[in-house]
Design a protein around this motif. Structure first.
Motif, PDB file in Angstrom:
ATOM      1  N   GLY A  16      18.164  -4.107  -7.161  1.00  0.00           N
ATOM      2  CA  GLY A  16      18.910  -3.009  -7.761  1.00  0.00           C
ATOM      3  C   GLY A  16      19.347  -3.273  -9.186  1.00  0.00           C
ATOM      4  O   GLY A  16      20.360  -2.756  -9.637  1.00  0.00           O
ATOM      5  N   VAL A  34      11.426  -6.824 -17.539  1.00  0.00           N
ATOM      6  CA  VAL A  34      12.400  -6.718 -16.440  1.00  0.00           C
ATOM      7  C   VAL A  34      12.901  -8.104 -16.037  1.00  0.00           C
ATOM      8  O   VAL A  34      14.102  -8.321 -15.855  1.00  0.00           O
ATOM      9  CB  VAL A  34      11.755  -5.983 -15.238  1.00  0.00           C
ATOM     10  CG1 VAL A  34      12.548  -6.233 -13.962  1.00  0.00           C
ATOM     11  CG2 VAL A  34      11.657  -4.479 -15.531  1.00  0.00           C
ATOM     12  N   ARG A  51      16.069   1.020 -17.733  1.00  0.00           N
ATOM     13  CA  ARG A  51      15.378   2.011 -16.902  1.00  0.00           C
ATOM     14  C   ARG A  51      13.878   1.935 -17.139  1.00  0.00           C
ATOM     15  O   ARG A  51      13.427   1.765 -18.276  1.00  0.00           O
ATOM     16  CB  ARG A  51      15.888   3.424 -17.236  1.00  0.00           C
ATOM     17  CG  ARG A  51      15.123   4.560 -16.555  1.00  0.00           C
ATOM     18  CD  ARG A  51      15.736   5.920 -16.841  1.00  0.00           C
ATOM     19  NE  ARG A  51      17.016   6.105 -16.166  1.00  0.00           N
ATOM     20  CZ  ARG A  51      17.154   6.566 -14.919  1.00  0.00           C
ATOM     21  NH1 ARG A  51      16.091   6.902 -14.217  1.00  0.00           N
ATOM     22  NH2 ARG A  51      18.345   6.704 -14.378  1.00  0.00           N
ATOM     23  N   SER A  68       3.758   0.488 -10.647  1.00  0.00           N
ATOM     24  CA  SER A  68       3.887  -0.764 -11.387  1.00  0.00           C
ATOM     25  C   SER A  68       3.010  -1.773 -10.681  1.00  0.00           C
ATOM     26  O   SER A  68       3.305  -2.184  -9.561  1.00  0.00           O
ATOM     27  CB  SER A  68       5.352  -1.221 -11.412  1.00  0.00           C
ATOM     28  OG  SER A  68       5.488  -2.318 -12.290  1.00  0.00           O
ATOM     29  N   GLU A 104      17.224   0.789 -13.254  1.00  0.00           N
ATOM     30  CA  GLU A 104      17.076   2.185 -12.841  1.00  0.00           C
ATOM     31  C   GLU A 104      15.607   2.553 -12.945  1.00  0.00           C
ATOM     32  O   GLU A 104      14.859   1.963 -13.722  1.00  0.00           O
ATOM     33  CB  GLU A 104      17.923   3.086 -13.757  1.00  0.00           C
ATOM     34  CG  GLU A 104      19.415   2.785 -13.688  1.00  0.00           C
ATOM     35  CD  GLU A 104      20.201   3.497 -14.788  1.00  0.00           C
ATOM     36  OE1 GLU A 104      19.653   4.447 -15.394  1.00  0.00           O
ATOM     37  OE2 GLU A 104      21.339   3.085 -15.037  1.00  0.00           O
ATOM     38  N   PHE A 105      15.196   3.530 -12.148  1.00  0.00           N
ATOM     39  CA  PHE A 105      13.767   3.853 -12.096  1.00  0.00           C
ATOM     40  C   PHE A 105      13.581   5.360 -12.024  1.00  0.00           C
ATOM     41  O   PHE A 105      14.162   6.023 -11.162  1.00  0.00           O
ATOM     42  CB  PHE A 105      13.150   3.195 -10.848  1.00  0.00           C
ATOM     43  CG  PHE A 105      11.663   3.359 -10.723  1.00  0.00           C
ATOM     44  CD1 PHE A 105      10.834   3.344 -11.848  1.00  0.00           C
ATOM     45  CD2 PHE A 105      11.068   3.511  -9.474  1.00  0.00           C
ATOM     46  CE1 PHE A 105       9.459   3.473 -11.726  1.00  0.00           C
ATOM     47  CE2 PHE A 105       9.698   3.644  -9.340  1.00  0.00           C
ATOM     48  CZ  PHE A 105       8.896   3.618 -10.466  1.00  0.00           C
ATOM     49  N   PHE A 108       8.802  -6.555 -11.055  1.00  0.00           N
ATOM     50  CA  PHE A 108       9.317  -5.195 -10.912  1.00  0.00           C
ATOM     51  C   PHE A 108       9.841  -5.004  -9.494  1.00  0.00           C
ATOM     52  O   PHE A 108      10.929  -4.456  -9.282  1.00  0.00           O
ATOM     53  CB  PHE A 108       8.203  -4.190 -11.234  1.00  0.00           C
ATOM     54  CG  PHE A 108       8.594  -2.763 -10.984  1.00  0.00           C
ATOM     55  CD1 PHE A 108       9.315  -2.057 -11.932  1.00  0.00           C
ATOM     56  CD2 PHE A 108       8.252  -2.123  -9.796  1.00  0.00           C
ATOM     57  CE1 PHE A 108       9.682  -0.743 -11.712  1.00  0.00           C
ATOM     58  CE2 PHE A 108       8.619  -0.815  -9.566  1.00  0.00           C
ATOM     59  CZ  PHE A 108       9.339  -0.118 -10.522  1.00  0.00           C
ATOM     60  N   ARG A 109       9.066  -5.462  -8.506  1.00  0.00           N
ATOM     61  CA  ARG A 109       9.495  -5.313  -7.108  1.00  0.00           C
ATOM     62  C   ARG A 109      10.834  -6.015  -6.876  1.00  0.00           C
ATOM     63  O   ARG A 109      11.746  -5.447  -6.263  1.00  0.00           O
ATOM     64  CB  ARG A 109       8.432  -5.896  -6.169  1.00  0.00           C
ATOM     65  CG  ARG A 109       8.894  -5.884  -4.714  1.00  0.00           C
ATOM     66  CD  ARG A 109       7.786  -6.156  -3.746  1.00  0.00           C
ATOM     67  NE  ARG A 109       7.221  -7.476  -3.902  1.00  0.00           N
ATOM     68  CZ  ARG A 109       6.191  -7.932  -3.185  1.00  0.00           C
ATOM     69  NH1 ARG A 109       5.616  -7.160  -2.277  1.00  0.00           N
ATOM     70  NH2 ARG A 109       5.725  -9.145  -3.372  1.00  0.00           N
ATOM     71  N   ARG A 114      13.670  -4.081  -8.407  1.00  0.00           N
ATOM     72  CA  ARG A 114      13.998  -2.897  -7.617  1.00  0.00           C
ATOM     73  C   ARG A 114      14.756  -3.285  -6.351  1.00  0.00           C
ATOM     74  O   ARG A 114      15.721  -2.628  -5.951  1.00  0.00           O
ATOM     75  CB  ARG A 114      12.713  -2.143  -7.251  1.00  0.00           C
ATOM     76  CG  ARG A 114      12.142  -1.329  -8.395  1.00  0.00           C
ATOM     77  CD  ARG A 114      13.009  -0.115  -8.695  1.00  0.00           C
ATOM     78  NE  ARG A 114      12.820   0.945  -7.700  1.00  0.00           N
ATOM     79  CZ  ARG A 114      13.673   1.912  -7.463  1.00  0.00           C
ATOM     80  NH1 ARG A 114      14.819   1.946  -8.118  1.00  0.00           N
ATOM     81  NH2 ARG A 114      13.420   2.835  -6.562  1.00  0.00           N
ATOM     82  N   GLN A 115      14.296  -4.382  -5.702  1.00  0.00           N
ATOM     83  CA  GLN A 115      14.940  -4.804  -4.457  1.00  0.00           C
ATOM     84  C   GLN A 115      16.368  -5.269  -4.721  1.00  0.00           C
ATOM     85  O   GLN A 115      17.255  -5.072  -3.898  1.00  0.00           O
ATOM     86  CB  GLN A 115      14.106  -5.903  -3.779  1.00  0.00           C
ATOM     87  CG  GLN A 115      12.837  -5.341  -3.150  1.00  0.00           C
ATOM     88  CD  GLN A 115      11.919  -6.426  -2.608  1.00  0.00           C
ATOM     89  OE1 GLN A 115      12.060  -7.597  -2.943  1.00  0.00           O
ATOM     90  NE2 GLN A 115      10.954  -6.026  -1.778  1.00  0.00           N
ATOM     91  N   GLU A 174      10.852   7.651 -11.091  1.00  0.00           N
ATOM     92  CA  GLU A 174       9.557   7.550 -10.413  1.00  0.00           C
ATOM     93  C   GLU A 174       8.876   8.912 -10.453  1.00  0.00           C
ATOM     94  O   GLU A 174       9.387   9.893  -9.911  1.00  0.00           O
ATOM     95  CB  GLU A 174       9.759   7.108  -8.971  1.00  0.00           C
ATOM     96  CG  GLU A 174       8.448   6.903  -8.228  1.00  0.00           C
ATOM     97  CD  GLU A 174       8.657   6.286  -6.849  1.00  0.00           C
ATOM     98  OE1 GLU A 174       9.813   6.290  -6.376  1.00  0.00           O
ATOM     99  OE2 GLU A 174       7.680   5.818  -6.265  1.00  0.00           O
TER     100      GLU A 174
END
Lengths: 276, 299
Positions: B96, B65, B72, B78, B99-100, B89-90, B93-94, B102
């Motif tokens: 954007g 990542v 994705r 994670s 894609e995830f 990973f965080r 995600r923060q 979950e």
């Protein structure tokens, strides 16, 4: 938690007339002593479930304990037919026998679903076979909600009683079996009640490669029955008695010979085998 | 490398060369445990990107990542274990940038199992009554065709183009052995994939496999994998017990690299700009410097 009782007590407490009973163990660890005790206690109208019915179910059928058989293969391995089973199907002797036949994969999946607390299991089997065409109550189509593909949903098997044989239990009722295992774990987890006969009860279970452990809380009754899977075998304890399987054929072919076998080997052995 | 006869031995670069951009890859191990990190580093050295990564995610996902190779992530969590959230990973995600998908961990397991069984889906209760169904609008339910009529979650098969795993021992034919306490889901990853590649700490002759562990430690059989790579230290800095524990100090160094863009550039320049030998050398230098033993999590 499992109660440690005699085999006669375990059968008296767990197995009732009309029950659905699964005795499992594939070639290895077949629970013969427990099956014989069920005959000795004259249980009736049982629905017997087993992936590979062999001599023990032939004996139970001939003894008149069984109303229905749910199975995926039947025979005397390496010898031939089960003649008590045949006599029941062909001549309704000693009574009629209803059959529900599955594939091995179907039976294994049904146990897994029962053990998992799911109502059904999904597989590709049965499609295009006569088993599907017969419209069995335990085999239905199911449509994949993603691909639209039609698969098979077999219903979960949740027997009233599961009976298996294992090498060992500890004094708390934790059970350990090893070597070739079949669906014993799934059968016990899927069943309402269970009996595990063991070669010996020991103070502590030592780790064994590849062993299956059934924690005490998954088992209803543990009964010590040394030699309890003869004439099949118990790895680490004794070998398979192949001569017994060969000798069974002429006994099973003849109703009178079978009656004599019942009288001498089962009803005449109550003291030593059942402990009653 | 030992033994004779036809094997399926490959190099790290050979495996990376089997990947193509846009593929769905599954990565074995669990969190920061027995991850095929040398193979992940080989992917970073290749040009492959736009990946969908299915994983019980740890720094494998974090590195991919951070380098922008992932479109994705499909996972139930994670984590770096001793550091609760995977920091790269965080951050992704923060920001954007990925894609995830979950899922509940049980659903991830079921998706791999369905793929391994070549079924399009399997029924499961996990996920019902939770936001998992809401945030994954592609999920469906199925109704039991029996009298109970129960509605269950339908977990679609997680079919993989390629699976990557790391084991303690393997032979050159592709029989793999784990010697730690947990097989994780490495066998299912292989069975769910079109092609599977296994790195290992040491390739040994087949007859030596059982000297190290009992028969059930032979998790992977040769029908399940297409290539074997001998990669000593190939799980570093995740754990590969009993061969080595997690390198907690280096993991903290890695986690700190997510603090700022400059920290990440420094980390990748120091550790990821060369081949596997230079990675090991850089780690040795890190270990050798007067370390602050009280290194903890990221700032």
């Amino acid at each position: 938690m499992a109660e440690i009782v005699s085999l006669a007590e375990a059968v008296a407490l767990a197995v009732r007339d009309g029950d659905t009973v699964a005795m499992e163990g594939f070639t290895h660890l077949i629970p013969f002593a427990a099956g014989h005790e069920v005959i000795r206690q004259r249980r009736r109208d049982l629905t017997l479930v087993r992936m590979t019915p062999d001599l023990i179910y032939d004996q139970l059928i001939g003894a008149g304990c069984v109303r229905k058989l749910v199975f995926s293969w039947g025979g005397n391995p390496g010898v031939g037919s089960l003649h008590r089973f045949r006599d029941a199907v062909e001549h309704s002797w000693p009574g009629p026998l209803e059959l529900e036949e599955h594939s091995h994969a179907g039976m294994a999946n049904r146990y897994v679903a029962g053990a998992s607390g799911l109502p059904f299991a999904v597989l590709r089997g049965y499609a295009g076979t006569g088993l599907m065409a017969e419209g069995m109550a335990s085999v239905r189509p199911i449509t994949c909600p993603f691909t639209g593909e039609i698969l098979t949903a077999v219903s979960a098997l949740n027997p009233d009683v599961a009976i298996v044989h294992a090498q060992r239990a500890d004094t708390s009722g934790n059970v350990q079996l090893w070597g070739i295992t079949g669906v014993q774990k799934e059968a016990v987890l899927a069943a309402e009640r269970s009996i595990v006969t063991v070669e010996e009860v020991v103070p502590h279970l030592d780790p064994r490669p590849g062993s299956v452990v059934l924690p005490s809380w998954t088992v209803s009754y543990v009964a010590e029955a040394a030699g309890g899977s003869r004439p099949s075998y118990a790895l680490g304890y004794y070998e398979r008695d192949n001569d017994y399987y060969v000798a069974w054929d002429p006994i099973a072919r003849d109703r009178d010979a079978f009656r004599r076998w019942l009288d001498t080997e089962i009803f005449g052995m109550a003291e030593t085998m059942g402990g009653r | 490398m030992t033994g004779t006869g036809t094997g399926i031995a490959m190099s790290l670069a050979d495996v990376a060369g089997q990947l193509e951009s846009g593929m769905t890859i599954g990565i074995g191990g669990w969190g920061s445990r027995r991850k095929p990190m040398a193979l992940v580093r080989a992917i970073l050295r290749s040009g492959v990107g736009d990946l969908t990564v299915v994983s019980y995610a740890g720094p494998d996902v974090g590195l991919l990542v951070a380098e922008g190779r992932v479109r994705r992530v499909v996972s139930g969590f994670s984590s770096l274990d001793s550091i609760a959230l995977e920091p790269h990973f965080r951050q992704a995600r923060q920001n954007g940038t990925i894609e995830f998908t979950e899922l509940d961990e049980g659903m991830l397991h079921w998706g791999l199992l369905a793929a391994a069984h070549r079924l399009p889906f399997l029924p499961i209760r996990a996920g019902l009554g939770s936001d998992v169904m809401r945030v994954n609008s592609q999920l469906r339910t199925v109704r039991s065709p029996y009298a109970d009529g129960e509605e269950l979650a339908a977990m679609p098969a997680l079919r993989l183009d390629v699976a990557l795993i790391h084991l303690n021992r393997a032979d050159r034919r592709g029989n793999g052995q784990y010697l730690g306490p947990d097989p994780y889901f490495d066998d299912l990853f292989c069975l769910a994939a079109e092609r599977a590649f296994m790195s290992c700490e040491e390739v040994v002759p087949t007859e030596r496999l059982l000297a190290a562990g009992p028969p059930q430690s032979l998790l992977i059989n040769r029908a399940m994998v297409h290539g074997v790579v001998e990669a000593p230290g190939g799980a570093h800095f995740t754990s590969c017990v009993p061969d080595y524990p997690r390198d907690e100090e280096f993991q903290a160094e890695y986690a700190a690299s997510a603090a700022t863009p400059q920290a990440w550039q420094d980390f990748r320049a120091r550790y990821l700009s060369g081949d596997e030998d230079s990675y090991r050398q850089a780690v040795r230098q890190f270990r050798g410097r007067p370390a602050a033993p009280a290194r903890t999590g990221p700032p």
